[in-house]
Write an enzyme that holds these catalytic residues in place. Structure first.
Site, PDB file in Angstrom:
ATOM      1  N   GLU A   1      -5.069  -7.130  13.124  1.00  0.00           N
ATOM      2  CA  GLU A   1      -3.803  -6.774  11.742  1.00  0.00           C
ATOM      3  C   GLU A   1      -2.056  -6.357  11.683  1.00  0.00           C
ATOM      4  OE1 GLU A   1      -4.988  -4.554   7.733  1.00  0.00           O
ATOM      5  OE2 GLU A   1      -6.084  -3.681   9.498  1.00  0.00           O
TER       6      GLU A   1
ATOM      7  N   ASP B   1       0.847  -1.489  -0.044  1.00  0.00           N
ATOM      8  CA  ASP B   1       0.367  -0.235  -0.315  1.00  0.00           C
ATOM      9  C   ASP B   1       0.435   1.321  -0.430  1.00  0.00           C
ATOM     10  OD1 ASP B   1      -1.636  -1.991   0.169  1.00  0.00           O
ATOM     11  OD2 ASP B   1      -3.149  -1.039   1.819  1.00  0.00           O
TER      12      ASP B   1
END
Length: 852
Positions: free
Chosen positions: A819, A587
């Site tokens: 996460e 990302d």
């Protein structure tokens, strides 16, 4: 991987070929009708005095010529109607292999394949009978319906504490004033229909801290069946009049024949029901809430309306009782047969018999867990509990999906369409998911990490998942990186993030698994049956894997020989501090400030090296001595060339590997007033470039910098290896007491927001998948002869200990795997109940790594 609407990698069985809908090879060919009136034919032959054999021969030749012309003139015209991007790969489907049929296919038919539901059951079929559990929870003094996993429900913890991926699972959900335990069990007995039978046990308890108020003393559970095919479900009203009756509902389907649903409660319960007719399976919560709301307004109680649509394909049963409560729900198939033994099977799936089955399955799970991962002598009980939750949640999070991906196409494509996307062919996917509440769907680069754990638990489940993914490949060798298939999956994703871009790839992490399997075959890790199935799989998949590699090697190649760059970066952005590289999976990790074709991305180069080396090994394994196998060997040799790698990516002054591109460090975000609407002034953060960029190495140390180390490309006696160990162990760079951070503290973009609304994501936080790969390399170098062997061992031991301690601490405090983890305090961040690649902590605990 994000929640919400952020634009990140996570923001977002019949194929057309099977149905004959678009694959020309499956279409009926033109039939040329032969007009032969017998009497006329006889006269014609006699008059011309022509031998019948010659006439027939001539006719046959003429027919073949006409057939050939029609087939080759009409076929291309029809093919042209289907753009290449939505044309399936022209090869037999991997899932049609015999090893995935018969007993295997039937044994996997039913399962907890609806991961986005707290408890959801379905079959591995495009149009299935669905089952699920809802209940009324209390939050802030208000009642709320629970059904779909969502963070806003505020459950203290939930997840599978055990699950074997096949016929057993146990889950605990802590919802404020109640604790629910759900168990799933599946069996195949004489007389049952296709796929066998299944049972669910639900137990509700009150924790000791429950307030002494009436709303906390009762439970309202809702179990439902819904038929996606629209078949009518018959309800047995006697069950609501006479508690001696256990039969709730019945029906019939072509796949499982006649079926029945039974309920047996160990407590006094009050029951209500409602039946609905709907084609939409993603809004079942709304149907129940509307019904309850209407009843509450009329009568002031929490109960369904005891009404049913005449042709209901959804039945909801409300079971209300004082806490504690225990109930068993049994679903039996094939009950229309005289030999069905339905009553005996219901008895076996409820009460003491079910208790015995569940205990035995739990013992089997515990035994297999220890045999597979060998943690008893390595770790304490608390760590082992976390390890079991990791594998249990990963397997319990496997889902089955069916639908059509939406493919984004450029406006210049000039294709006839109503929308700005094309529909992929209808396809099925059996896949693990990263996170049940946030990302309950398939992600391509995540799946490779998932399978590193799953293949070690159950090789056949892993091959099944890999086959489903590879069958999603189009004719160009591209696989959509995020799979949003079916209405239920679509309901969890904002519309703007649904279309997939065919120019963008994703790290080919499936090769990590294939590499493991090949290494396992070499050392005879598998038994004869497993070895044969793996070899058969690789042989069938080799064509698709070749196409996948060639897609990367052509579409993502750079200007320089042996260079690659991730496509899809926005070169015209005015709001991103550093244009994101979503296709890389990392990302907002810093890349060149100005995207261009001159970029060379280090991580992608290393992924291609892995793929080329793996393809070469597959060729050798299958005994393929063709040109392609030799080319893979040459490609792998080129990309592994240490001197060439250093020439393209190494900075000797920093002792670090970097990307290369058009870059300047002098980029910032600043507030600027802009006019919107009717000259209304507002402020927004815009990108400002203070220096002209130039072609150079991009000086940001982080996960990308360690890819040559991860791929073990650095010789054990090289001084560069020492420099990598320095970067890893330096607290001012990557080292923390909780794991390795994603970006060095010395980076100018460390923990910097990328836009006004995008906080740092891969710019500091700790990620388990990359820490696992780095640990794997450290373990390798700690066992290889060389001057840095002992130092690698010390770093390995300390990093492994830090990761395990922090994950176990967070699980103890929060009840979840997360996460990512904060690099300053180690606290879980991002999505919780993230048991995708964070479950790799189990392989770290067991010290199980790839051999090559």
């Amino acid at each position: 991987m994000t929640g919400g609407g952020r634009r990140t990698t996570r923001s977002r069985t019949k194929s057309a070929a099977d149905s004959g809908d678009g694959d020309p090879s499956h279409r009926a060919r033109p039939h040329l009708r032969s007009h032969r009136d017998r009497s006329k034919s006889d006269g014609f032959i006699r008059i011309l005095n022509v031998n019948l054999k010659y006439v027939l021969g001539f006719s046959a030749v003429a027919f073949l010529i006409i057939f050939f012309m029609v087939n080759h003139l009409v076929k291309p015209a029809k093919e042209a109607k289907r753009p290449r991007v939505v044309t399936p790969f022209p090869a037999p489907k991997i899932m049609d292999l015999p090893q995935f049929q018969g007993e295997h296919k039937e044994s996997m038919y039913w399962g907890t394949y609806r991961p986005h539901i707290y408890l959801g059951i379905r079959a591995r079929a495009p149009r299935s009978l669905l089952a699920g559990l809802m209940w009324i929870g209390v939050k802030d003094g208000r009642y709320s319906l629970r059904h779909v996993c969502q963070d806003s429900d505020g459950l203290s913890s939930y997840g599978w504490t055990s699950h074997n991926g096949r016929d057993f699972g146990h889950q605990v959900l802590v919802d404020h004033g109640m604790v629910l335990a759900t168990s799933f069990f599946k069996s195949k007995e004489a007389g049952s229909g296709y796929g066998g039978d299944w049972a669910v046990r639900v137990e509700v308890q009150s924790p000791k801290s429950t307030p002494d108020e009436e709303m906390w003393k009762s439970s309202h559970l809702f179990f439902y069946l819904a038929d996606e095919d629209g078949n009518i479900l018959d309800m047995n009203r006697d069950a609501f009049k006479n508690h001696g009756h256990t039969l709730l509902a019945s029906g019939t389907r072509s796949d499982i024949e006649d079926w029945q649903l039974h309920l047996k409660s160990m407590n006094d319960v009050e029951m209500h029901y409602s039946g609905f007719r709907t084609p939409h399976m993603h809004n079942l919560s709304d149907l129940v809430q509307e019904n309850l709301g209407a009843q509450a307004r009329k009568y002031g109680g929490l109960q369904l309306s005891d009404s049913i649509h005449l042709s209901s394909n959804v039945l909801v049963f409300q079971i209300s009782a004082r806490i504690p409560v225990k109930m068993d729900i049994a679903f039996v198939t094939g009950v229309g047969s005289k030999r069905s033994r339905a009553k005996e099977r219901v008895s076996s799936l409820t009460g003491e018999s079910l208790t015995s089955h569940l205990k035995e399955k739990q013992r089997e799970f515990d035994y297999k867990f220890e045999k597979t991962f060998n943690l008893a002598d390595k770790l304490d009980t608390e760590s082992i509990i976390v390890g079991k939750a990791a594998i249990g949640n990963l397997l319990g999070g496997i889902g089955y999906f069916y639908g059509q991906s939406k493919i984004s196409v450029p406006a210049a494509a000039n294709l006839q369409r109503r929308n700005d996307y094309l529909s992929y062919w209808p396809a099925e996917l059996y896949s693990a998911v990263p996170s049940r509440p946030f990302f309950p769907r398939g992600f391509l680069w995540d799946e490779g990490f998932h399978q590193l754990l799953i293949w070690r638990w159950d090789i056949r489940i892993s091959l099944d998942i890999l086959g489903h993914w590879l069958d999603l490949m189009n004719i160009d060798g591209w696989i959509p990186r995020e799979q949003i298939l079916g209405a239920e999956a679509l309901s969890k994703v904002p519309e703007e993030f649904v279309p997939q871009h065919p120019s963008n790839g994703n790290p080919p992490t499936l090769f990590l698994v294939l590499r493991d399997l090949i290494d396992g075959l070499k050392v005879k890790k598998f038994n004869a049956a497993e070895s044969n199935e793996i070899s058969s799989f690789l042989e069938s998949a080799s064509g698709r894997l070749d196409a996948w590699f060639q897609w990367f090697n052509t579409t993502q190649s750079g200007k320089e020989k042996g260079s690659y760059y991730w496509h899809g970066r926005d070169s015209s952005t005015l709001r991103e501090l550093n244009p994101k590289t979503l296709s890389s999976g990392l990302d907002d990790y810093p890349r060149a400030s100005h995207p261009s074709e001159d970029e060379r991305h280090l991580d992608l180069r290393c992924w291609i090296l892995l793929a080329a080396d793996c393809m070469h090994s597959i060729g050798n394994l299958l005994g393929t001595k063709d040109k392609a196998t030799k080319e893979y060997s040459a490609t792998a040799k080129l990309l592994a060339d240490f001197d060439y790698l250093n020439q393209m990516h190494f900075d000797a002054a920093d002792g670090a590997y970097y990307d290369f591109g058009n870059h300047t460090e002098k980029v910032r975000l600043r507030w600027k007033e802009v006019l919107v609407g009717s000259n209304h002034a507002t402020r927004e953060l815009v990108r400002e470039v203070l220096e002209r960029p130039k072609l150079r190495l991009v000086p940001h140390v982080g996960y990308v910098s360690l890819f040559p180390f991860i791929r073990r490309m650095i010789p054990t006696d090289s001084w560069i290896l020492e420099k990598q160990l320095d970067l890893i162990s330096n607290k001012s760079v990557l080292w923390t007491d909780y794991g390795l951070r994603s970006l060095a503290r010395t980076s100018t973009l460390y923990m910097k927001r990328n836009t006004e609304h995008d906080p740092p994501y891969w710019r500091g936080p700790i990620w388990m998948n990359m820490n696992y790969l780095i640990l794997s390399a450290l373990h390798h170098y700690s066992t290889e002869d060389g001057p840095y062997r002992e130092r690698a061992k010390v770093i390995y031991d300390e990093l492994r200990g830090n990761l395990i301690r922090n994950i176990v601490r967070n699980y103890r405090q929060t009840g979840f795997l997360w996460e990512q983890y904060d690099q300053t305090k180690g606290n879980g961040k991002g999505a919780r109940l993230f048991t995708g690649w964070t479950s790799l902590i189990l392989l770290i605990m067991s010290e199980t790594y790839s051999q090559s």
